[in-house]
Design an enzyme around this catalytic site. Structure first.
Site, mmCIF file in Angstrom:
data_model
loop_
_atom_site.group_PDB
_atom_site.id
_atom_site.type_symbol
_atom_site.label_atom_id
_atom_site.label_comp_id
_atom_site.label_asym_id
_atom_site.label_seq_id
_atom_site.Cartn_x
_atom_site.Cartn_y
_atom_site.Cartn_z
ATOM 1 N N CYS A 194 0.836 -1.206 0.000
ATOM 2 C CA CYS A 194 0.000 0.000 0.000
ATOM 3 C C CYS A 194 0.871 1.257 0.000
ATOM 4 O O CYS A 194 0.689 2.163 -0.822
ATOM 5 C CB CYS A 194 -0.920 0.029 1.218
ATOM 6 S SG CYS A 194 -2.083 -1.335 1.295
ATOM 7 N N ASP A 228 -12.338 -1.208 -21.092
ATOM 8 C CA ASP A 228 -12.735 -2.398 -20.341
ATOM 9 C C ASP A 228 -13.835 -3.104 -21.126
ATOM 10 O O ASP A 228 -14.658 -2.451 -21.782
ATOM 11 C CB ASP A 228 -13.245 -1.972 -18.961
ATOM 12 C CG ASP A 228 -13.656 -3.166 -18.128
ATOM 13 O OD1 ASP A 228 -12.820 -4.067 -17.950
ATOM 14 O OD2 ASP A 228 -14.814 -3.208 -17.671
ATOM 15 N N ASP A 271 -16.435 0.995 -16.224
ATOM 16 C CA ASP A 271 -17.685 1.291 -15.515
ATOM 17 C C ASP A 271 -17.786 0.598 -14.165
ATOM 18 O O ASP A 271 -18.765 0.764 -13.459
ATOM 19 C CB ASP A 271 -18.893 0.898 -16.379
ATOM 20 C CG ASP A 271 -19.138 -0.608 -16.364
ATOM 21 O OD1 ASP A 271 -18.143 -1.361 -16.308
ATOM 22 O OD2 ASP A 271 -20.303 -1.021 -16.406
ATOM 23 N N ASP A 313 -12.426 -0.918 -11.899
ATOM 24 C CA ASP A 313 -11.794 -0.062 -12.905
ATOM 25 C C ASP A 313 -11.239 1.224 -12.293
ATOM 26 O O ASP A 313 -10.453 1.925 -12.937
ATOM 27 C CB ASP A 313 -12.795 0.322 -14.009
ATOM 28 C CG ASP A 313 -13.296 -0.886 -14.781
ATOM 29 O OD1 ASP A 313 -12.497 -1.811 -14.993
ATOM 30 O OD2 ASP A 313 -14.479 -0.903 -15.168
#
Length: 809
Positions: free
Chosen positions: A17, A502, A700, A704
């Site tokens: 992270c 995508d 969408d 993503d």
């Protein structure tokens, strides 16, 4: 200016992270260096405040999936009055940004608004006081008072028109006298017009009553340590006026004939300059009003009243009084006042204002309805769920307004020039006066040429070049279902040369359906029952499709005792005491399940563009369920348009290579990135960027969002999730891929207008100032050129209103 900040970050769980955040920060424009410490959960960041603000850094960290702890901040939009040029807006912006408690301030000359983000240690009154101290007026802009603000604008415009008419009436005789003298007409009438007392009486009200606005603004600017356009106008016209008094009342008549006048006076120059500038400002104000017509149209879509049920009776109330939970009666032909859901009845609703779809959409009990859409045939009762600023239409309006307040990077050029423009022009005017005086010895000629330099220079054109085009461009986008979140994104959209699409929900409808059920050693119905039960708690579109298909075709579906989602592979569930696995080849291989018997049918399904899901129970393969997602009718056409525009197209998907290739072949895509896990989409985008491409990502879904942020431009399909839309730079409301080439064309067209505006603004000043300095322009011609330079810029931006992005141009 360099600045260092320490930001507290939340949501980090491991070294991956912290390294991810650090890497993303160091790749962000404007950030000079960033180090992220996992132990302290803090990021130490050095950044350039001219390129990125602290608030934007907080927002960026939030977009990539982590939280930040920052001082409580507030946002306010201020209406700024008294700004006349780019120097004014730049000075107000600097004044606000210098306040330690202000996180970010953007001032837009075209909209006359300041968008300010500030800490709660100060109030809006403090912001207003700072603006007023700088010599300008300020008040809080409120969406609810738009009508009142429009009325005020109309009153200001009417007052400006009246002053312009009076100025024309007083100036006309002065110009007439000049024209008659130029053509050689000399009689008692021309003598009266040329009389110094006549000219003084006509010119003085223009100079000091009508022109008082220039003196007031110039005084405030100089008192605040800056200089604006009004300083140039005040200096130039005052010089011509004072020279006229000296020549007209203190010099002898021997000089008269040499200048071709009854006396060498220039009252007509000072009065005409003021009149022409007022005319230019009046035309500019009218034109600027038209740049925000898109927002006015959107606001005009809102219903004014709602009919609510109260104690069993229908009561009509204003839209502002509607509360969440109110039951609203909608009759045929009426606008739906707010967002909500249908409680009783059904109807067909025209949602074209939002989706662009011309055919009405059938709605039944439980379905959602959107405010400002139009009810067609039936009557129904709805429950208000989102009101006021929370409705979809209000959010669209706010997004467009915010976009119009953001600056495009190209505007920084104009801002830097505007910051030194007026002092430079004053210096050139002084130099012109000195050189003409030394070389010719003609002090009057030196003064007149210096006046011409002062009045031809126009920082207004520079200040209006970018924001007016952005206002019209973003407004035009909104009209076509393309929501662009800021000028910087509008600029980027025109530069992209690669686009990653995508597959699910973007190229395809995102509504997969079961097409084939192939069992091994069991009945087809039983395979469906077990697979549907296992997928009951799945959030994946394919899993949901199998469960919904099972619900429609079987009497009952058992609930799983246990359920686990395995990212990028499938799911595991306990069904009636059996361990069931549903997923792809990787899942089968990981659990050492032999699926060789299914290779032939699976290969056939995949070549047809279907996704095959293997189902295993207690360590043995029991069948395959194939699911297909329909390609959107617009996808192939849109992708061909993108190719014609010179873009390199990529499709990214978690599907296996065969299925992905089959879908890609249907829409004409060659570059296929298959079997990509959700968490790896962002790294795939990075790989394309490393090859030197400027990349747009279109998606969408929730998975993503990281890729949308990583890309140079994130484009979300409006029919997708809120997270994807939040992470994007452009939202396509209509979910139609044709909106992507439309957005790019609109961006390129808008940037072309901006470059044209900046070119003419720079060329105009680059050519006009030397011409005036060399004595080729009279003050009147210089004033006329200055007055109409900003008008021409605004009119050029307005020509975008005639542009239709859906046309292939």
């Amino acid at each position: 200016m360099k600045q260092q900040a320490t930001i507290q970050i939340t949501g980090m769980t491991c070294a991956n992270c912290s390294s991810f955040i650090e890497k993303r920060l160091n790749k962000t424009e404007g950030i000079l260096s960033a180090t992220v410490n996992l132990a302290t959960e803090k990021a130490t960041i050095e950044f350039d405040t001219d390129r990125i603000s602290l608030q934007q850094i907080h927002e960026f960290i939030s977009k990539i999936g982590y939280g930040t702890i920052q001082p409580q901040s507030h946002k306010v939009t201020l209406m700024i009055t008294g700004m006349t040029c780019a120097n004014c807006s730049a000075f107000v912006e600097r004044t606000l940004n210098k306040m330690p408690e202000v996180i970010q301030a953007n001032v837009n000359l075209a909209t006359e608004k300041a968008a300010v983000t500030f800490e709660d240690s100060i109030t809006t009154d403090d912001l207003i006081a700072a603006v007023e101290k700088a010599g300008y007026g300020a008040s809080v802009w409120e969406e609810t008072k738009i009508d009142q603000q429009q009325d005020n604008k109309q009153k200001e415009l009417k007052h400006a028109r009246n002053q312009l008419i009076l100025s024309i009436i007083l100036t006309a005789p002065l110009i007439l006298g000049m024209v008659l003298n130029a053509v050689g007409i000399a009689n008692s009438f021309t003598a009266f017009l040329h009389n110094e007392w006549t000219q003084l009486i006509l010119a003085t009200p223009v100079q000091f009553y009508i022109g008082a606005r220039f003196y007031k603004s110039a005084f405030k600017a100089l008192r605040s340590g800056t200089a604006n356009m009004d300083v140039l106008v005040a200096l130039g016209t005052s010089s011509a006026y004072i020279l006229s008094i000296v020549n007209g009342f203190f010099l002898n008549a021997g000089q008269h004939v040499a200048h071709g006048h009854m006396k060498p006076i220039y009252f007509e120059s000072s009065a005409t300059i003021i009149t022409l500038i007022l005319l230019g400002k009046f035309l500019e104000a009218n034109a600027k009003g038209k740049t925000s017509e898109a927002i006015k149209k959107l606001m005009g879509l809102q219903a004014k009243t709602a009919r609510i049920l109260k104690d069993g009776q229908e009561v009509e109330i204003s839209i502002e009084r509607v509360k969440v939970g109110d039951h609203i009666v909608i009759r045929p032909g009426e606008k739906i006042p707010v967002d909500g859901k249908i409680l009783e009845g059904s109807s067909s609703i025209d949602e074209s204002m939002l989706t662009g779809e011309s055919l009405p959409v059938e709605k039944h009990t439980g379905d959602s309805v959107i405010g400002a859409t139009v009810n067609h045939a039936g009557s129904f009762v709805m429950e208000a769920e989102k009101i006021g600023k929370d409705t979809a239409l209000s959010q669209i309006i706010r997004l467009v307004e915010d976009a119009q307040g953001h600056k495009a990077p190209i505007q920084k050029i104009a801002d830097k020039v505007a910051g030194v423009f007026v002092p430079t022009i004053i210096g050139i005017a002084i130099l012109t006066f000195i050189l003409w005086s030394i070389i010719t010895g003609d002090i009057q000629k030196a003064i007149i040429n210096a006046v011409s330099v002062l009045v031809i220079a126009c920082p207004c054109a520079l200040g209006l070049a970018t924001p007016t085009a952005i206002m019209v461009g973003t407004g035009k986008g909104a009209e076509n279902g393309i929501l662009i979140k800021g000028g910087e994104h509008l600029q980027t959209a025109g530069t992209i040369n690669a686009i990653v699409l995508d597959k699910t929900g973007t190229i395809t409808e995102g509504k997969p359906d079961v097409t084939d059920i192939h069992p091994f050693d069991m009945e087809q119905q039983e395979l469906l029952r077990i697979t549907a039960a296992a997928e009951r708690n799945s959030e994946h579109p394919l899993g949901q499709a199998i469960y919904q298909y099972g619900m429609q075709n079987l009497p009952n579906i058992p609930k799983p005792e246990q359920f686990q989602s395995i990212t990028g592979q499938g799911i595991s569930a306990e069904i009636e005491g059996h361990t069931v696995l549903v997923g792809n080849r990787r899942l089968m291989e990981q659990h050492q399940i032999d699926f060789s018997m299914a290779e032939q049918p699976v290969d056939q399904y995949e070549q047809q563009g279907k996704t095959a899901m293997f189902t295993a129970m207690d360590g043995k393969l029991i069948g395959v369920v194939a699911v297909a997602d329909t390609v959107k009718s617009s996808s192939a056409q849109a992708i061909q348009q993108l190719k014609d525009m010179g873009l390199e197209i990529y499709m990214i998907t978690g599907d296996n290579q065969k299925t992905a290739n089959a879908i890609a072949q249907q829409v004409g895509i060659i570059n296929v990135l298959a079997e990509v896990l959700p968490e790896h989409k962002a790294s795939q985008v990075e790989q394309i960027q490393k090859s030197g491409k400027i990349v747009a990502m279109v998606g969408d879904g929730i998975n993503d969002a990281p890729a949308l942020v990583t890309a140079d431009l994130g484009i979300a399909i409006g029919t997708g999730t809120d997270i994807a839309i939040e992470a994007s730079d452009i939202t396509l409301i209509r979910g139609d891929l044709n909106s992507i080439p439309q957005a790019i064309r609109l961006s390129r067209k808008t940037m072309r207008k901006i470059r044209q505006n900046l070119f003419w603004a720079f060329i105009y000043n680059s050519i006009g100032v030397p011409f005036a300095a060399f004595g080729f322009l009279s003050p009147i011609i210089a004033g006329a050129a200055m007055a109409f330079s900003s008008v021409s810029v605004v009119l050029n931006s307005l020509s975008l209103k005639r542009y239709h992005p859906e046309k292939h141009s």
